[in-house]
Design a protein around this motif. Structure first.
Motif, PDB file in Angstrom:
ATOM      1  N   LEU A 174       0.975  -1.201   0.011  1.00  0.00           N
ATOM      2  CA  LEU A 174      -0.101   0.099   0.174  1.00  0.00           C
ATOM      3  C   LEU A 174       0.870   1.262   0.033  1.00  0.00           C
ATOM      4  O   LEU A 174       1.717   1.349   0.740  1.00  0.00           O
ATOM      5  CB  LEU A 174      -0.782  -0.083   1.088  1.00  0.00           C
ATOM      6  CG  LEU A 174      -1.647   1.161   1.475  1.00  0.00           C
ATOM      7  CD1 LEU A 174      -2.518   1.384   0.234  1.00  0.00           C
ATOM      8  CD2 LEU A 174      -2.276   1.155   2.862  1.00  0.00           C
ATOM      9  N   VAL A 175       0.938   2.101  -0.911  1.00  0.00           N
ATOM     10  CA  VAL A 175       1.408   3.336  -1.252  1.00  0.00           C
ATOM     11  C   VAL A 175       0.516   4.381  -1.203  1.00  0.00           C
ATOM     12  O   VAL A 175      -0.626   4.466  -1.902  1.00  0.00           O
ATOM     13  CB  VAL A 175       2.523   3.622  -1.911  1.00  0.00           C
ATOM     14  CG1 VAL A 175       3.519   2.285  -1.697  1.00  0.00           C
ATOM     15  CG2 VAL A 175       1.684   3.084  -3.403  1.00  0.00           C
ATOM     16  N   GLY A 235       3.765   7.961  -4.748  1.00  0.00           N
ATOM     17  CA  GLY A 235       4.804   7.046  -4.314  1.00  0.00           C
ATOM     18  C   GLY A 235       5.436   5.959  -5.313  1.00  0.00           C
ATOM     19  O   GLY A 235       5.072   5.829  -6.367  1.00  0.00           O
ATOM     20  N   SER A 236       6.320   5.268  -4.697  1.00  0.00           N
ATOM     21  CA  SER A 236       7.072   4.153  -5.594  1.00  0.00           C
ATOM     22  C   SER A 236       6.904   2.654  -4.805  1.00  0.00           C
ATOM     23  O   SER A 236       6.818   2.597  -3.549  1.00  0.00           O
ATOM     24  CB  SER A 236       8.268   4.474  -5.546  1.00  0.00           C
ATOM     25  OG  SER A 236       8.604   5.681  -6.385  1.00  0.00           O
ATOM     26  N   LEU A 237       6.897   1.828  -5.551  1.00  0.00           N
ATOM     27  CA  LEU A 237       7.033   0.294  -5.187  1.00  0.00           C
ATOM     28  C   LEU A 237       8.070  -0.369  -6.244  1.00  0.00           C
ATOM     29  O   LEU A 237       7.840   0.123  -7.488  1.00  0.00           O
ATOM     30  CB  LEU A 237       5.674  -0.440  -5.104  1.00  0.00           C
ATOM     31  CG  LEU A 237       4.747  -0.244  -4.296  1.00  0.00           C
ATOM     32  CD1 LEU A 237       3.388  -0.856  -4.123  1.00  0.00           C
ATOM     33  CD2 LEU A 237       5.403  -0.553  -2.807  1.00  0.00           C
ATOM     34  N   PRO A 246      -3.747   6.073  -8.304  1.00  0.00           N
ATOM     35  CA  PRO A 246      -4.849   5.252  -7.750  1.00  0.00           C
ATOM     36  C   PRO A 246      -5.291   4.226  -8.877  1.00  0.00           C
ATOM     37  O   PRO A 246      -5.471   3.131  -8.303  1.00  0.00           O
ATOM     38  CB  PRO A 246      -5.983   6.198  -7.505  1.00  0.00           C
ATOM     39  CG  PRO A 246      -5.418   7.432  -6.999  1.00  0.00           C
ATOM     40  CD  PRO A 246      -4.049   7.522  -8.024  1.00  0.00           C
ATOM     41  N   GLU A 247      -5.278   4.672 -10.264  1.00  0.00           N
ATOM     42  CA  GLU A 247      -5.724   3.615 -11.494  1.00  0.00           C
ATOM     43  C   GLU A 247      -4.542   2.467 -11.363  1.00  0.00           C
ATOM     44  O   GLU A 247      -4.873   1.746 -12.214  1.00  0.00           O
ATOM     45  CB  GLU A 247      -5.884   4.506 -12.661  1.00  0.00           C
ATOM     46  CG  GLU A 247      -5.010   5.456 -12.924  1.00  0.00           C
ATOM     47  CD  GLU A 247      -5.033   6.639 -12.461  1.00  0.00           C
ATOM     48  OE1 GLU A 247      -4.918   7.655 -13.532  1.00  0.00           O
ATOM     49  OE2 GLU A 247      -5.521   6.761 -11.408  1.00  0.00           O
ATOM     50  N   THR A 290      -1.900  -1.306  -4.062  1.00  0.00           N
ATOM     51  CA  THR A 290      -2.963  -0.523  -3.804  1.00  0.00           C
ATOM     52  C   THR A 290      -2.340   0.801  -3.655  1.00  0.00           C
ATOM     53  O   THR A 290      -1.569   1.209  -2.814  1.00  0.00           O
ATOM     54  CB  THR A 290      -3.597  -0.747  -2.339  1.00  0.00           C
ATOM     55  OG1 THR A 290      -4.144  -2.111  -2.472  1.00  0.00           O
ATOM     56  CG2 THR A 290      -4.679  -0.075  -2.174  1.00  0.00           C
ATOM     57  N   VAL A 291      -2.745   1.593  -4.444  1.00  0.00           N
ATOM     58  CA  VAL A 291      -2.596   3.196  -4.418  1.00  0.00           C
ATOM     59  C   VAL A 291      -3.594   3.911  -3.781  1.00  0.00           C
ATOM     60  O   VAL A 291      -4.833   3.800  -4.602  1.00  0.00           O
ATOM     61  CB  VAL A 291      -2.118   3.551  -5.654  1.00  0.00           C
ATOM     62  CG1 VAL A 291      -1.544   5.159  -5.844  1.00  0.00           C
ATOM     63  CG2 VAL A 291      -0.874   2.804  -6.299  1.00  0.00           C
ATOM     64  N   SER A 292      -3.180   4.690  -2.762  1.00  0.00           N
ATOM     65  CA  SER A 292      -4.385   5.625  -2.152  1.00  0.00           C
ATOM     66  C   SER A 292      -4.299   6.896  -2.731  1.00  0.00           C
ATOM     67  O   SER A 292      -3.331   7.473  -3.007  1.00  0.00           O
ATOM     68  CB  SER A 292      -4.250   5.539  -0.769  1.00  0.00           C
ATOM     69  OG  SER A 292      -3.015   6.077  -0.095  1.00  0.00           O
TER      70      SER A 292
END
Length: 120
Positions: free
Chosen positions: A11-12, A16-18, A87-88, A117-119
């Motif tokens: 979750l970011v 942000g980055s992953l 978010p998409e 998951t991107v909030s």
């Protein structure tokens, strides 16, 4: 038997980055290409990015300029660096590999998926 294992989801916040990883193991003679697909809730699975044995990369328009795929051939592993997340981009990300298990058989294999998951 061939196995693909993904990791790195989480979750970011937007922007942000992953970094996702996919390690292939088992009866692998050679890997021709690897890539990533994703599936958002209520939607069909879509192709995101791929890299060939020659190192050529291709990206979906939706992630071009934000995502980068790379590989470590010695480890049979690919990585997906995801920056400027939106978010998409939320969904389950699946690793895909096109590989030989012997001299003659070239087939697709899939990982179990990792949740991103991107909030907002």
């Amino acid at each position: 038997q061939v196995q693909l294992v993904e990791s790195g989801g989480g979750l970011v916040q937007a922007g942000g980055s992953l970094r996702l990883s996919c390690a292939a193991s088992g009866s692998i003679a050679s890997i021709n290409a690897m890539g990533w697909y994703r599936q958002a809730p209520g939607k069909q699975r879509e192709w995101v990015v791929g890299i060939t044995s020659a190192g050529m990369t291709m990206y979906a328009d939706s992630v071009q300029g934000r995502f980068t795929i790379s590989r470590d051939n010695a480890k049979n592993t690919v990585y997906l660096q995801m920056n400027s997340l939106k978010p998409e981009d939320t969904g389950v990300y699946f690793c895909n590999a096109q590989l030989y298990t012997d001299r003659f058989s070239n087939r697709d294999y899939w990982g179990q998926g990792t949740q991103v998951t991107v909030s907002s």
